[in-house]
Motif scaffolding. Structure first.
Motif, PDB file in Angstrom:
ATOM      1  N   LEU A 275       0.855  -1.176   0.000  1.00 48.82           N
ATOM      2  CA  LEU A 275       0.000   0.000   0.000  1.00 48.82           C
ATOM      3  C   LEU A 275       0.897   1.234   0.000  1.00 48.82           C
ATOM      4  O   LEU A 275       1.678   1.426   0.939  1.00 48.82           O
ATOM      5  CB  LEU A 275      -0.923   0.015   1.216  1.00 48.82           C
ATOM      6  CG  LEU A 275      -1.973   1.125   1.302  1.00 48.82           C
ATOM      7  CD1 LEU A 275      -3.190   0.646   2.083  1.00 48.82           C
ATOM      8  CD2 LEU A 275      -1.420   2.394   1.957  1.00 48.82           C
ATOM      9  N   CYS A 324      -2.120  -1.163  -4.081  1.00 46.91           N
ATOM     10  CA  CYS A 324      -3.132  -0.169  -3.708  1.00 46.91           C
ATOM     11  C   CYS A 324      -2.447   1.153  -3.429  1.00 46.91           C
ATOM     12  O   CYS A 324      -1.381   1.188  -2.804  1.00 46.91           O
ATOM     13  CB  CYS A 324      -3.912  -0.633  -2.483  1.00 46.91           C
ATOM     14  SG  CYS A 324      -5.186   0.528  -1.923  1.00 46.91           S
ATOM     15  N   ASP A 335     -12.971   5.030  -5.361  1.00 45.07           N
ATOM     16  CA  ASP A 335     -12.454   3.661  -5.303  1.00 45.07           C
ATOM     17  C   ASP A 335     -12.539   3.070  -6.700  1.00 45.07           C
ATOM     18  O   ASP A 335     -13.629   2.785  -7.199  1.00 45.07           O
ATOM     19  CB  ASP A 335     -13.259   2.814  -4.310  1.00 45.07           C
ATOM     20  CG  ASP A 335     -12.570   1.483  -3.976  1.00 45.07           C
ATOM     21  OD1 ASP A 335     -11.563   1.163  -4.629  1.00 45.07           O
ATOM     22  OD2 ASP A 335     -13.047   0.780  -3.065  1.00 45.07           O
ATOM     23  N   VAL A 337      -9.998   0.864  -9.978  1.00 47.51           N
ATOM     24  CA  VAL A 337      -8.766   0.194 -10.394  1.00 47.51           C
ATOM     25  C   VAL A 337      -8.369   0.731 -11.761  1.00 47.51           C
ATOM     26  O   VAL A 337      -9.164   0.707 -12.703  1.00 47.51           O
ATOM     27  CB  VAL A 337      -8.944  -1.335 -10.445  1.00 47.51           C
ATOM     28  CG1 VAL A 337      -7.661  -2.004 -10.936  1.00 47.51           C
ATOM     29  CG2 VAL A 337      -9.333  -1.876  -9.071  1.00 47.51           C
ATOM     30  N   ARG A 342      -5.177  -0.270  -7.522  1.00 50.73           N
ATOM     31  CA  ARG A 342      -6.417   0.234  -6.940  1.00 50.73           C
ATOM     32  C   ARG A 342      -6.147   1.591  -6.288  1.00 50.73           C
ATOM     33  O   ARG A 342      -5.190   1.738  -5.528  1.00 50.73           O
ATOM     34  CB  ARG A 342      -6.942  -0.748  -5.896  1.00 50.73           C
ATOM     35  CG  ARG A 342      -8.286  -0.351  -5.294  1.00 50.73           C
ATOM     36  CD  ARG A 342      -8.766  -1.423  -4.356  1.00 50.73           C
ATOM     37  NE  ARG A 342     -10.031  -1.071  -3.718  1.00 50.73           N
ATOM     38  CZ  ARG A 342     -10.619  -1.818  -2.784  1.00 50.73           C
ATOM     39  NH1 ARG A 342     -10.044  -2.955  -2.394  1.00 50.73           N
ATOM     40  NH2 ARG A 342     -11.766  -1.440  -2.246  1.00 50.73           N
ATOM     41  N   VAL A 368      -9.205  -1.062   4.506  1.00 46.67           N
ATOM     42  CA  VAL A 368      -8.840  -1.530   3.176  1.00 46.67           C
ATOM     43  C   VAL A 368      -8.114  -2.874   3.206  1.00 46.67           C
ATOM     44  O   VAL A 368      -8.024  -3.567   2.204  1.00 46.67           O
ATOM     45  CB  VAL A 368      -7.963  -0.465   2.462  1.00 46.67           C
ATOM     46  CG1 VAL A 368      -6.593  -0.368   3.097  1.00 46.67           C
ATOM     47  CG2 VAL A 368      -7.861  -0.746   0.977  1.00 46.67           C
ATOM     48  N   PHE A 373      -5.909  -7.488   1.104  1.00 43.18           N
ATOM     49  CA  PHE A 373      -6.716  -6.366   0.661  1.00 43.18           C
ATOM     50  C   PHE A 373      -8.175  -6.770   0.507  1.00 43.18           C
ATOM     51  O   PHE A 373      -8.486  -7.841  -0.027  1.00 43.18           O
ATOM     52  CB  PHE A 373      -6.213  -5.811  -0.676  1.00 43.18           C
ATOM     53  CG  PHE A 373      -4.999  -4.943  -0.546  1.00 43.18           C
ATOM     54  CD1 PHE A 373      -5.016  -3.808   0.249  1.00 43.18           C
ATOM     55  CD2 PHE A 373      -3.826  -5.264  -1.222  1.00 43.18           C
ATOM     56  CE1 PHE A 373      -3.901  -3.004   0.376  1.00 43.18           C
ATOM     57  CE2 PHE A 373      -2.705  -4.463  -1.109  1.00 43.18           C
ATOM     58  CZ  PHE A 373      -2.733  -3.330  -0.305  1.00 43.18           C
TER      59      PHE A 373
END
Length: 413
Positions: A275, A324, A335, A337, A342, A368, A373
């Motif tokens: 992340l 992410c 939100d 992709v 993402r 998240v 994920f």
């Protein structure tokens, strides 16, 4: 800059179209867009998508919308690994703006013991900038959050570096940045990369630059200049070699990430899931088209090409939902992709905005990650729209609600 109803019209009547538009664009351009054309502008409850494209029935439990986290007081070790069978959760939020008493109250109301009985897991919070305008409010906010979560991560936002209420305490915004990072160090707040359980978390410093905006301008209406509408141009102060008119500030902040090169490489080599997070926007597709915005110049003060290139290098070998990036700044819940990464924005935002948006605030901070994920895409008005509709960056015809907005101002002249 929120995905919901337009801001209420001012009761005053400025003498020019530009001054009325400037009033509508104040508070750092908030209220820049209403809802997309496919959605009615009402605070209605949305059904959550589930993997496979279906919808979660109304009233069904949503496991990713936990509200807070437990409160271990001791600092988490540099590599925090949960005990076997324990749960590692990561929550995200941005744009806390705790100079507003309602927002500070929200922070203080976060439960101190969520997740009790789940074993010796770690609950972490990622804060994607714009915590508070003053250093003292910033420190108070982060101290509360540090008491609620096993680990807290942070990157600075533009409001965090404002100087107008600091009473001459700092020579410039870079000196204030150093003070904020020192406060984080004292409080045990992470501003560099490390592992939480099996997840790698990498903060990315960034700033915006005008050349980030690559889409066709809307020239059919008169709007205030960036210097008039964007408070950063006056509330921040920079050394003489950094300027708002070029890429120098964005490049300076991007180079701050080089000091973490070795730590980033270690995280990349140790984790299958990563992340990254920033305050500013890494791609223009993560903001509505200009024709949808009350302030069409908005994309010139939101994002960084340097940021996108850097995070893409970090996520280069991550596939199948293992990459992410969390961001903030525009206050648009998001939100989606894009190119196998993402992108999520989960802003607390201003109190007046929360009253108008479909998401309310009960889903914040957004969970998240829970030993992996969360695959569910959470409902957000604008990203829902662009998840279904093609972007038209060459189309400069104003959206109906924007046209009505400007027509209302023109009728006075």
């Amino acid at each position: 800059m929120t995905p919901h109803l337009p801001a209420a019209a001012s009761s005053s009547s400025p003498s020019t179209t530009t001054s009325r538009a400037a009033a509508a664009a104040h508070h750092h351009l908030l209220g820049a867009a209403a809802g997309p054309p496919s959605s009615p502008h009402h605070r209605r409850r949305r059904r959550r998508r589930v993997p496979g494209g279906g919808l979660r029935p109304r009233g069904a439990p949503v496991r990713c919308c936990a509200a807070a986290a437990p409160a271990p007081q001791a600092a988490v070790p540099a590599r925090a690994r949960a005990a076997p069978g324990a749960t590692t959760r990561v929550f995200v939020v941005s744009d806390l703006h705790t100079d507003y008493p309602e927002n500070m109250d929200w922070v203080r109301r976060l439960p101190a013991e969520v997740g009790a009985g789940e074993g010796a897991g770690v609950d972490a919070l990622v804060v994607a900038g714009d915590v508070a305008e003053t250093r003292d409010n910033f420190a108070r906010t982060m101290e509360v959050l540090r008491g609620r979560f096993g680990a807290v991560f942070y990157v600075p936002g533009n409001h965090d570096l404002w100087l107008r209420r600091e009473g001459g305490r700092y020579m410039d915004s870079l000196e204030k940045l150093t003070a904020l990072l020192d406060a984080c160090s004292e409080l045990g707040v992470d501003t560099g990369p490390r592992m939480i359980g099996d997840l790698g978390i990498i903060p990315l410093f960034s700033w915006y630059h005008k050349s980030f905006d690559k889409e066709k301008d809307v020239n059919s209406v008169r709007v205030p200049s960036l210097e008039m509408a964007c408070k950063d141009f006056h509330a921040c102060k920079w050394p003489s070699d950094l300027a708002n008119d070029d890429e120098s500030i964005a490049l300076y902040f991007d180079k701050l990430n080089d000091k973490n090169h070795d730590a980033i490489e270690e995280v990349k080599n140790s984790s299958k899931q990563i992340l990254t997070f920033s305050h500013f926007v890494p791609r223009q597709e993560l903001c509505p088209e200009k024709r949808m915005l009350y302030y069409p110049y908005l994309p010139k003060v939101i994002g960084s090409d340097f940021l996108e290139r850097r995070l893409r290098l970090i996520h280069s070998n991550r596939k199948d939902g293992a990459a992410c990036h969390v961001f903030g700044h525009t206050h648009f819940c998001w939100d989606s992709v894009v190119d196998e990464i993402r992108y999520i924005q989960a802003p607390l935002a201003y109190p007046r905005e929360r009253k108008r948006r479909m998401n309310s605030q009960g889903w914040l901070p957004f969970c998240v990650y829970r030993d992996g994920f969360n695959p569910e895409i959470y409902p957000a008005l604008w990203s829902d729209y662009y998840n279904k509709n093609k972007r038209e960056p060459e189309n400069t015809q104003l959206a109906p609600w924007v046209a009505r907005h400007f027509a209302k101002y023109h009728k006075f002249h």
